[in-house]
Design a protein around this motif. Structure first.
Motif, PDB file in Angstrom:
ATOM      1  N   TYR A  22      12.854   0.157   5.079  1.00 30.09           N
ATOM      2  CA  TYR A  22      11.622  -1.529   4.714  1.00 30.09           C
ATOM      3  C   TYR A  22      13.120  -3.081   4.871  1.00 30.09           C
ATOM      4  N   LYS A 105       6.201  -9.288   3.790  1.00 26.04           N
ATOM      5  CA  LYS A 105       6.632  -8.280   3.401  1.00 26.04           C
ATOM      6  C   LYS A 105       6.366  -7.827   2.354  1.00 26.04           C
ATOM      7  N   ARG A 108       3.496  -5.238   2.965  1.00 21.63           N
ATOM      8  CA  ARG A 108       3.795  -4.076   3.235  1.00 21.63           C
ATOM      9  C   ARG A 108       4.156  -3.498   2.739  1.00 21.63           C
ATOM     10  N   ILE A 109       4.480  -3.791   1.043  1.00 23.35           N
ATOM     11  CA  ILE A 109       5.219  -3.291   0.002  1.00 23.35           C
ATOM     12  C   ILE A 109       3.407  -2.773  -0.417  1.00 23.35           C
ATOM     13  N   ASP A 112       1.725  -0.481   2.161  1.00 22.72           N
ATOM     14  CA  ASP A 112       3.057   0.942   1.757  1.00 22.72           C
ATOM     15  C   ASP A 112       2.240   2.409   0.895  1.00 22.72           C
TER      16      ASP A 112
END
Length: 140
Positions: A22, A105, A108-109, A112
């Motif tokens: 990250y 951002k 993406r979390i 993920d």
């Protein structure tokens, strides 16, 4: 109980590799102005190196003389998992960001978490670092 312990160790490993991954993504995107989908790939490769080492030697305990000759096979399998993971994370983040208009951002979390639990852990445990009965027996 042992499977819970292995799962917890795998999550610590994933978190460690994920933090590096990250951070590299943010660095590449924000400072080097590389598109975030490409930055995800760069970070993914970086985090994968850390993740492989931690998983091989600590999480799945795939070490010792009996496991030493398996490192090549494990590495090849791991590369396939990482490639799939990077594709899922990059495309998933792009789609999620586009659909929800969230910052990449945050997207993406979310992506993920889904990929880590549903894809990475499962394939690493049952395919990449799966121990043969002989290896399990030699470790006691």
């Amino acid at each position: 109980m042992k499977s819970v312990y292995v799962f917890a160790k795998a999550q610590i490993s994933a978190f460690s590799g994920g933090l590096l991954d990250y951070g590299v993504m943010i660095l590449c995107t924000e400072l080097l102005h590389i598109h975030y989908t490409i930055s995800i790939a760069i970070g993914g490769v970086t985090g994968a190196v850390v993740n492989f080492c931690i998983n091989r030697y600590w999480t799945f305990n795939a070490k010792g003389p009996s496991a030493q000759h398996h490192v090549g096979k494990q590495l090849i399998k791991f590369i396939f998992v990482v490639a799939g993971s990077i594709c899922l994370k990059s495309s998933g983040t792009y789609l999620f960001t586009t659909w929800t208009r969230l910052d990449y951002k945050l997207s993406r979390i979310v992506v993920d978490l889904i990929v880590s639990f549903g894809f990475n852990y499962t394939l690493q445990k049952y395919w990449v670092f799966r121990q043969s009965p002989a290896m399990k027996q030699s470790q006691g």
